[in-house]
Design a protein around this motif. Sequence first.
Motif, PDB file in Angstrom:
ATOM      1  N   SER A   1      17.451  -1.405 116.925  1.00 35.88           N
ATOM      2  CA  SER A   1      18.419  -1.678 115.848  1.00 35.88           C
ATOM      3  C   SER A   1      17.701  -2.054 114.554  1.00 35.88           C
ATOM      4  O   SER A   1      18.038  -3.048 113.897  1.00 35.88           O
ATOM      5  CB  SER A   1      19.371  -2.813 116.268  1.00 35.88           C
ATOM      6  N   LEU A   2      16.731  -1.261 114.210  1.00 34.40           N
ATOM      7  CA  LEU A   2      15.910  -1.579 113.041  1.00 34.40           C
ATOM      8  C   LEU A   2      16.717  -1.519 111.758  1.00 34.40           C
ATOM      9  O   LEU A   2      17.642  -0.703 111.617  1.00 34.40           O
ATOM     10  CB  LEU A   2      14.718  -0.622 112.971  1.00 34.40           C
ATOM     11  N   LYS A   3      16.345  -2.397 110.842  1.00 39.40           N
ATOM     12  CA  LYS A   3      17.000  -2.509 109.550  1.00 39.40           C
ATOM     13  C   LYS A   3      15.972  -2.254 108.443  1.00 39.40           C
ATOM     14  O   LYS A   3      14.772  -2.479 108.655  1.00 39.40           O
ATOM     15  CB  LYS A   3      17.574  -3.915 109.377  1.00 39.40           C
ATOM     16  N   PRO A   4      16.428  -1.841 107.282  1.00 39.13           N
ATOM     17  CA  PRO A   4      15.471  -1.646 106.169  1.00 39.13           C
ATOM     18  C   PRO A   4      14.643  -2.897 105.890  1.00 39.13           C
ATOM     19  O   PRO A   4      13.464  -2.780 105.519  1.00 39.13           O
ATOM     20  CB  PRO A   4      16.384  -1.295 104.991  1.00 39.13           C
ATOM     21  N   GLU A   5      15.211  -4.055 106.092  1.00 37.93           N
ATOM     22  CA  GLU A   5      14.461  -5.299 105.836  1.00 37.93           C
ATOM     23  C   GLU A   5      13.380  -5.574 106.880  1.00 37.93           C
ATOM     24  O   GLU A   5      12.607  -6.519 106.740  1.00 37.93           O
ATOM     25  CB  GLU A   5      15.404  -6.506 105.730  1.00 37.93           C
TER      26      GLU A   5
END
Length: 118
Positions: A84-88
């Motif tokens: 669930s990777l996020k840009p941050e």
Amino acid sequence: VQLQASGGGLVQAGGSLRLSCAASGRGLSNKVMGWFRQAPGKEREFVAHIIWSDGNTYYANSVKGRFTISRDNAKNTVYLQMNSLKPEDTAVYFCAAMDTWRSQYEYWGQGTLVTVSS
């Protein structure tokens, strides 16, 4: 102790990556193995650690429930499964090691870049 990190790359938001940290040297069973990251223009921050001897883990609140740290005794390798990777989460990720009785990490690997696109 020598550490070699790998597995970074470019992934879309919501995707997954697995980082690896191959460790060599003596006394690994007495070590705490950690992952840190440093985003552009920001200070390095703690991500997670695992105690090699008993497998106990600890996570930063920002990654809890999404990242999993583990180790493979036979391969002397520590992993960081990132879901669930996020840009941050975009950063250079570093693995590190220290003796269990120390308070600061002594050994550092080279970083591996993780880029999460939106």
